[in-house]
Design a protein around this motif. Structure first.
Motif, mmCIF file in Angstrom:
data_model
loop_
_atom_site.group_PDB
_atom_site.id
_atom_site.type_symbol
_atom_site.label_atom_id
_atom_site.label_comp_id
_atom_site.label_asym_id
_atom_site.label_seq_id
_atom_site.Cartn_x
_atom_site.Cartn_y
_atom_site.Cartn_z
ATOM 1 N N UNK A 425 0.836 -1.201 0.000
ATOM 2 C CA UNK A 425 0.000 0.000 0.000
ATOM 3 C C UNK A 425 0.876 1.258 0.000
ATOM 4 N N UNK A 426 0.657 2.100 -1.006
ATOM 5 C CA UNK A 426 1.362 3.383 -1.147
ATOM 6 C C UNK A 426 2.870 3.265 -1.296
ATOM 7 N N UNK A 427 3.363 2.069 -1.578
ATOM 8 C CA UNK A 427 4.818 1.884 -1.690
ATOM 9 C C UNK A 427 5.394 2.634 -2.903
ATOM 10 N N UNK A 428 4.526 2.938 -3.873
ATOM 11 C CA UNK A 428 5.034 3.676 -5.035
ATOM 12 C C UNK A 428 4.992 5.181 -4.816
ATOM 13 N N UNK A 429 4.340 5.605 -3.750
ATOM 14 C CA UNK A 429 4.225 7.052 -3.510
ATOM 15 C C UNK A 429 5.317 7.466 -2.533
ATOM 16 N N UNK A 430 5.885 8.615 -2.778
ATOM 17 C CA UNK A 430 6.925 9.155 -1.892
ATOM 18 C C UNK A 430 7.980 8.115 -1.512
ATOM 19 N N UNK A 431 8.590 7.586 -2.495
ATOM 20 C CA UNK A 431 9.559 6.519 -2.225
ATOM 21 C C UNK A 431 10.992 7.057 -2.346
ATOM 22 N N UNK A 432 11.837 6.517 -1.503
ATOM 23 C CA UNK A 432 13.242 6.935 -1.515
ATOM 24 C C UNK A 432 13.986 6.226 -2.637
ATOM 25 N N UNK A 433 15.000 6.907 -3.182
ATOM 26 C CA UNK A 433 15.782 6.262 -4.245
ATOM 27 C C UNK A 433 16.444 4.984 -3.741
ATOM 28 N N UNK A 505 -6.911 -2.132 -9.503
ATOM 29 C CA UNK A 505 -6.836 -2.195 -8.036
ATOM 30 C C UNK A 505 -5.402 -2.046 -7.537
ATOM 31 N N UNK A 506 -4.542 -2.865 -8.119
ATOM 32 C CA UNK A 506 -3.154 -2.895 -7.639
ATOM 33 C C UNK A 506 -2.428 -1.586 -7.949
ATOM 34 N N UNK A 507 -2.708 -1.074 -9.139
ATOM 35 C CA UNK A 507 -2.047 0.140 -9.606
ATOM 36 C C UNK A 507 -2.283 1.307 -8.647
ATOM 37 N N UNK A 508 -3.554 1.491 -8.283
ATOM 38 C CA UNK A 508 -3.872 2.657 -7.458
ATOM 39 C C UNK A 508 -3.556 2.410 -5.991
ATOM 40 N N UNK A 509 -3.651 1.167 -5.553
ATOM 41 C CA UNK A 509 -3.302 0.900 -4.150
ATOM 42 C C UNK A 509 -1.804 1.088 -3.923
ATOM 43 N N UNK A 510 -0.997 0.614 -4.860
ATOM 44 C CA UNK A 510 0.464 0.733 -4.709
ATOM 45 C C UNK A 510 0.900 2.178 -4.962
ATOM 46 N N UNK A 511 0.215 2.812 -5.937
ATOM 47 C CA UNK A 511 0.586 4.189 -6.277
ATOM 48 C C UNK A 511 1.646 4.221 -7.348
ATOM 49 N N UNK A 512 1.358 3.568 -8.488
ATOM 50 C CA UNK A 512 2.326 3.607 -9.597
ATOM 51 C C UNK A 512 2.099 4.876 -10.416
ATOM 52 N N UNK A 513 2.838 5.036 -11.506
ATOM 53 C CA UNK A 513 2.803 6.291 -12.276
ATOM 54 C C UNK A 513 1.385 6.653 -12.703
ATOM 55 N N UNK A 514 0.947 7.819 -12.226
ATOM 56 C CA UNK A 514 -0.479 8.138 -12.335
ATOM 57 C C UNK A 514 -0.872 8.897 -13.592
ATOM 58 N N UNK A 520 -2.321 2.917 -19.053
ATOM 59 C CA UNK A 520 -2.773 2.129 -20.193
ATOM 60 C C UNK A 520 -1.671 1.179 -20.682
ATOM 61 N N UNK A 521 -0.450 1.733 -20.779
ATOM 62 C CA UNK A 521 0.660 0.887 -21.254
ATOM 63 C C UNK A 521 0.932 -0.263 -20.275
ATOM 64 N N UNK A 599 9.542 3.707 -14.906
ATOM 65 C CA UNK A 599 10.694 4.475 -14.407
ATOM 66 C C UNK A 599 11.119 5.637 -15.303
ATOM 67 N N UNK A 600 10.553 5.690 -16.499
ATOM 68 C CA UNK A 600 10.955 6.727 -17.444
ATOM 69 C C UNK A 600 10.859 8.114 -16.789
ATOM 70 N N UNK A 601 9.737 8.362 -16.110
ATOM 71 C CA UNK A 601 9.542 9.695 -15.492
ATOM 72 C C UNK A 601 9.432 9.598 -13.976
#
Ligand code: ATP
Length: 664
Positions: A425-433, A505-514, A520-521, A599-601
């Protein structure tokens, strides 16, 4: 047509060495005075049927077996040792014998269903109405009902028979006429009361065992075959159902068909239905002739059937090898030898040869010669488009009716999406390098979870489905490409729907590129990966003999793809001699694409405090994890593998199709 054979005062001296009582073949009266009906009755369709008389002479068949791993010289095993007989239209021939006597082998040889693997030898002749049979003609006028009633459990009786009818009857016939034929067959087989009932299976309640067998026969009957072969049609049925099935067969025979069936141990009321009987033991004929005369024959050669005894049981007792002790085995072996010799010397000459002579004299003229000109000469009865549309309709019905597996797939998808979403949950948001590899791990898992679910669904379904398809193709119902293409296309939406639920579900829960593009890709990549995994599993499953073997070997392929997918082993860690596996791993391309999309952006919240040489930006991550190809390149190769696996499945299905040898 009346035939009467009187055999008087014959004393065969065939058992000098035998300890079995010397027979006195004093008075065998074989009476074949029943009129054989050659006049078709019943439906209008019946009048178009060719009447077929099947003769077989001195049929020998054997297999070549290698003796072991280190002894490569094959050994010949003779299974049928010179079998002759004749069956006319209107007759029901029952081939009886103990287990291993050669009943199924004889039926297969007569039906031309010897596998063309080449690992056998065969000689003798099988003739249709006095002429050598022509494969293309024989296929069109005969039908074979296998012992196993492999049919789709989710179809109704009416749907099963309709599909067979629509696909097997020629496109020149109006649909209305085809539908009328369906009704006729349903009525003929006494299935009207269950026409709209699901066929069912061992695990799904459907029609009864006897009805199921009759559906199986009806499926083959739609083309109105002149010649019907059935392998143990009563096996596994209770007495009532067995009798019903045999009554249906008798009716079919009496309508002018030639019916040949193997049967193991019939009750006396079933035995009384047979016109002709062939008793086999160890590949030799113990008796062939009118069923009602068999008791007289055995009495004449010293084996009287006890009163009030089922003749079928009696014959099986007499002609079976007794393996309970060495002595008993030797004794029964001598008896079989004697019975075989008796029939060779007397019965064969009097019954088979007389019948054949009689046929040569008059019967042949009564039947239309089965030639190509009488029949539609096309290999398939209908156009590709027609086949495709009907098979797609069936695939769609099966797809939506397989409720249990659909519910299981939806439940698994929802469960894993929410479960994994909660873990990350939210692991893709505000993540450290410092945690970029955690995101990479999430992306990899996003791909493999759905792929596994999909691949294993296929592994268990395809081998079972293949047995049905094999039977249908053996009857020339459709082209394998029409089947596989329709199935593939019908299954696409299901995966598309499951993947979209999973990814959303997974995309928004994890917080991937929004962004819409990235979402779509990512979805397309997951979807293509699932289809490719399913394609790989299909290729493996279509080459496996059963679901168990398929389930045992598929993980090896999927796990290898996983290992060389780029997450567990970087390119530098793969030994040179295994580098080719990386290029065959579909995960390698899907993971590469997903890394690029995400990871592109990508922005880490702390990338401003990046140490010199650190992996702190999305592009630095891409450089480090190193997808060697562009996004387009990765997607292109993923699609190439997807198409290749599907093409491979098609090729395997085609190669492993029914192959018959009708050299006899
Ligand atoms: N491909 C084969 N390779 C080796 N042996 C074979 C092969 N096919 C059949 N046999 C053997 O030939 C014999 C006859 O087999 P078949 O299946 O015809 O018997 P059956 O009378 O139909 O028996 P059942 O009633 O048990 O089905 C058996 O001993 C069987 O093991």
């Amino acid at each position: 047509m009346t035939v009467a054979h009187n055999i008087n005062g014959i004393h065969p001296a065939v058992s000098e060495q035998s300890s079995v009582n010397e027979p006195q073949l004093s008075s065998i009266h074989i009476n074949n005075d029943e009129e054989v009906s050659c006049v078709p009755q019943a439906s209008s369709f019946d009048q178009q049927r060719i009447q077929v008389c099947l003769e077989f002479q001195d049929v020998r068949f054997g297999v070549r077996q290698s003796k072991g791993l280190f002894n490569r010289k094959p050994e010949d095993k003779e299974i049928l040792k010179g079998i002759s007989g004749i069956v006319k239209p209107g007759q029901l021939l029952a081939i009886m014998g103990a287990s291993g006597a050669g009943k199924s082998t004889l039926l297969n040889v007569l039906a031309g269903r010897m596998s063309s693997s080449g690992n056998y030898f065969a000689s003798g002749s099988v003739r249709l109405n006095g002429e050598k049979r022509e494969f293309s003609v024989f296929k069109k006028i005969s039908a074979y009902v296998m012992q196993d009633d492999n049919m789709f459990a989710e179809l109704t009786v009416h749907e099963q028979i309709t599909l067979s009818c629509l696909l097997r009857l020629p496109n020149t016939m109006a649909i209305e006429k085809k539908k009328q034929r369906v009704q006729e067959v349903i009525q003929e087989m006494g299935l009207s009361h269950v026409a709209n009932t699901m066929i069912g299976s061992e695990t799904k309640r459907g029609v009864s065992g006897g009805e199921r067998k009759r559906v199986s026969i009806a499926t083959e009957l739609v083309t109105n075959p002149s010649l019907l072969f059935l392998d143990e049609p009563t096996s596994g049925l209770d007495a009532f159902n067995a009798q019903n099935v045999m009554q249906s067969l008798l009716k079919l025979a009496k309508n002018g068909r030639t019916v040949i069936t193997t049967i193991h141990q019939p009750r006396s009321d079933i035995f009384n239905m047979f016109d002709m009987l062939m008793l086999l033991s160890e590949g030799r004929v113990m008796y062939f002739g009118p069923a009602k005369d068999a008791v007289f024959y055995f009495e004449g050669i010293g084996y009287p059937c006890p009163q009030h005894y089922n003749p079928a049981d009696f014959f099986l007792d007499v002609i079976s090898r007794d393996g309970r002790s060495k002595e008993a085995e030797q004794e029964s072996q001598k008896k079989i030898e004697y019975l075989g010799n008796c029939f060779e010397k007397y019965g064969k000459q009097l019954i088979v040869e007389n019948s054949m002579k009689e046929l040569e004299e008059d019967d042949v003229q009564m039947y239309t010669k089965p030639s190509k000109s009488n029949l539609n000469s096309e290999k398939f009865a209908n156009s590709y488009t027609f086949e495709f549309l009907l098979l797609a309709k069936r695939a769609f019905k099966l797809e939506i009716r397989e409720k249990a597996s659909n519910i299981a797939r939806v439940a698994q998808t929802l469960f894993f999406a929410v479960f994994l979403g909660l873990i990350w949950l939210n692991k893709g948001r505000n993540i450290s390098y410092r945690d970029y590899d955690a995101v990479a791990g999430i992306l990899f898992f996003l791909l493999i979870n759905q792929s596994f679910i999909s691949a294993f669904g296929t592994v268990f379904v395809l081998p079972l489905e293949r047995t049905i398809v094999l039977r249908e193709r053996a009857s020339g119902m459709y082209r394998v490409s029409a089947y596989y293409l329709s199935k593939t296309l019908i299954e696409l939406p299901r995966n598309a729907l499951l993947c979209i639920v999973y990814v959303i579900l997974l995309y928004w829960m994890v917080g991937l590129q929004a962004t819409a593009r990235d979402f779509f890709l990512s979805y397309v990549i997951v979807y293509l990966t699932v289809l490719t995994a399913e394609g790989l599993a299909s290729a493996v499953a279509s080459s496996a003999p059963n679901p168990q073997v398929a389930a045992a070997i598929t993980p090896a392929f999927i796990v290898t793809s996983l290992l060389f997918g780029g997450f567990f082993l970087s390119s530098g860690q793969i030994p040179n001699y295994f580098i080719w596996l990386k290029y065959l791993s579909f995960f390698h391309y899907s993971y590469g694409s997903l890394l690029q999309v995400q990871f592109e952006n990508w922005k880490f919240y702390d990338q401003a405090s990046c140490p010199v040489g650190g992996v702190c930006t999305g592009s630095a991550v891409l450089q480090k994890l190193g997808p060697s190809l562009s996004l387009g390149g990765n997607l292109g190769l993923l699609i190439t593998l997807l198409v290749s696996f599907r093409a491979l499945t098609y090729a395997i299905l085609r190669l492993r199709g029914p192959k018959f040898d009708q050299t006899l």
